[in-house]
Design a protein around this motif. Structure first.
Motif, PDB file in Angstrom:
ATOM      1  N   GLU A  51       0.818  -1.217   0.000  1.00 55.24           N
ATOM      2  CA  GLU A  51       0.000   0.000   0.000  1.00 55.24           C
ATOM      3  C   GLU A  51       0.852   1.268   0.000  1.00 55.24           C
ATOM      4  O   GLU A  51       0.597   2.200  -0.760  1.00 55.24           O
ATOM      5  CB  GLU A  51      -0.930  -0.016   1.219  1.00 55.24           C
ATOM      6  N   LEU A  54       2.267   2.534  -3.517  1.00 58.41           N
ATOM      7  CA  LEU A  54       1.425   2.802  -4.682  1.00 58.41           C
ATOM      8  C   LEU A  54       1.699   4.169  -5.294  1.00 58.41           C
ATOM      9  O   LEU A  54       1.836   4.299  -6.510  1.00 58.41           O
ATOM     10  CB  LEU A  54      -0.057   2.667  -4.327  1.00 58.41           C
ATOM     11  N   ASN A  58       3.281   4.856  -9.054  1.00 58.01           N
ATOM     12  CA  ASN A  58       2.521   5.620 -10.040  1.00 58.01           C
ATOM     13  C   ASN A  58       3.325   6.824 -10.530  1.00 58.01           C
ATOM     14  O   ASN A  58       3.364   7.110 -11.732  1.00 58.01           O
ATOM     15  CB  ASN A  58       1.177   6.048  -9.456  1.00 58.01           C
ATOM     16  N   SER A  90      -6.414  -7.281  -2.468  1.00 54.66           N
ATOM     17  CA  SER A  90      -7.169  -6.163  -3.046  1.00 54.66           C
ATOM     18  C   SER A  90      -6.273  -5.035  -3.537  1.00 54.66           C
ATOM     19  O   SER A  90      -6.679  -4.232  -4.373  1.00 54.66           O
ATOM     20  CB  SER A  90      -8.185  -5.625  -2.032  1.00 54.66           C
ATOM     21  N   ILE A  91      -5.027  -4.985  -3.078  1.00 57.57           N
ATOM     22  CA  ILE A  91      -4.102  -3.952  -3.554  1.00 57.57           C
ATOM     23  C   ILE A  91      -3.883  -4.071  -5.065  1.00 57.57           C
ATOM     24  O   ILE A  91      -3.623  -3.081  -5.744  1.00 57.57           O
ATOM     25  CB  ILE A  91      -2.769  -3.997  -2.790  1.00 57.57           C
ATOM     26  N   ASN A  93      -6.191  -4.756  -7.312  1.00 58.99           N
ATOM     27  CA  ASN A  93      -7.280  -4.000  -7.936  1.00 58.99           C
ATOM     28  C   ASN A  93      -7.050  -2.499  -7.835  1.00 58.99           C
ATOM     29  O   ASN A  93      -7.315  -1.754  -8.778  1.00 58.99           O
ATOM     30  CB  ASN A  93      -8.622  -4.356  -7.298  1.00 58.99           C
ATOM     31  N   ARG A  94      -6.553  -2.048  -6.678  1.00 59.90           N
ATOM     32  CA  ARG A  94      -6.297  -0.616  -6.501  1.00 59.90           C
ATOM     33  C   ARG A  94      -5.233  -0.128  -7.479  1.00 59.90           C
ATOM     34  O   ARG A  94      -5.356   0.941  -8.064  1.00 59.90           O
ATOM     35  CB  ARG A  94      -5.912  -0.309  -5.061  1.00 59.90           C
ATOM     36  N   LEU A  95      -4.172  -0.905  -7.664  1.00 61.09           N
ATOM     37  CA  LEU A  95      -3.126  -0.495  -8.596  1.00 61.09           C
ATOM     38  C   LEU A  95      -3.638  -0.494 -10.031  1.00 61.09           C
ATOM     39  O   LEU A  95      -3.321   0.409 -10.808  1.00 61.09           O
ATOM     40  CB  LEU A  95      -1.895  -1.394  -8.479  1.00 61.09           C
ATOM     41  N   LYS A  97      -6.411   0.328 -11.137  1.00 57.18           N
ATOM     42  CA  LYS A  97      -7.185   1.552 -11.403  1.00 57.18           C
ATOM     43  C   LYS A  97      -6.281   2.671 -11.898  1.00 57.18           C
ATOM     44  O   LYS A  97      -6.736   3.565 -12.606  1.00 57.18           O
ATOM     45  CB  LYS A  97      -7.925   1.993 -10.149  1.00 57.18           C
ATOM     46  N   HIS A  98      -5.002   2.641 -11.529  1.00 60.02           N
ATOM     47  CA  HIS A  98      -4.052   3.685 -11.924  1.00 60.02           C
ATOM     48  C   HIS A  98      -3.159   3.255 -13.080  1.00 60.02           C
ATOM     49  O   HIS A  98      -2.861   4.039 -13.970  1.00 60.02           O
ATOM     50  CB  HIS A  98      -3.183   4.083 -10.726  1.00 60.02           C
TER      51      HIS A  98
END
Length: 111
Positions: A51, A54, A58, A90-91, A93-95, A97-98
């Motif tokens: 986390e 991230l 990015n 779930s990290i 999925n979060r990554l 998104k970017h």
């Protein structure tokens, strides 16, 4: 019967860096490392996906103008039992998104 959920190892990989990008990655992203590839002057950089990394990932991705086909999220797991289930954190999925890059899997059945 109880399922055996396995949390895999997840790394973000930059698959085609030049030497300066590889060096910059290791300086700007905590825990990042790189290795030289068979192609002269090209490097693969990678870092465990966490986390707190991230934003740095990015920022590096954008500043270095990395193409989407030059990176991936590498998910690897060793399955100790035949009925094991790999649960992707779930990290991931979060990554995605970017940085909407490819997912690459390595699943080894240790039965």
């Amino acid at each position: 019967m109880k399922q055996n959920n396995i949390i895999p190892n997840v790394r973000f990989r930059f698959l085609n860096l030049d030497k300066m990008q590889a060096f910059t990655l290791s300086r700007e992203v905590e825990g990042a490392s790189y290795r030289e590839l068979a192609v002269a002057g090209r490097y693969e950089g990678s870092v465990d996906l966490k986390e707190q990394r991230l934003d740095a990932l990015n920022i590096f991705f954008v500043r270095q103008q990395i193409a989407l086909d030059e990176c991936d999220i590498f998910v690897s797991a060793n399955l100790p039992y035949q009925d094991s289930v790999v649960v992707t954190p779930s990290i991931v999925n979060r990554l995605l998104k970017h940085i909407d890059c490819q997912l690459t899997f390595s699943i080894v059945n240790c039965d």
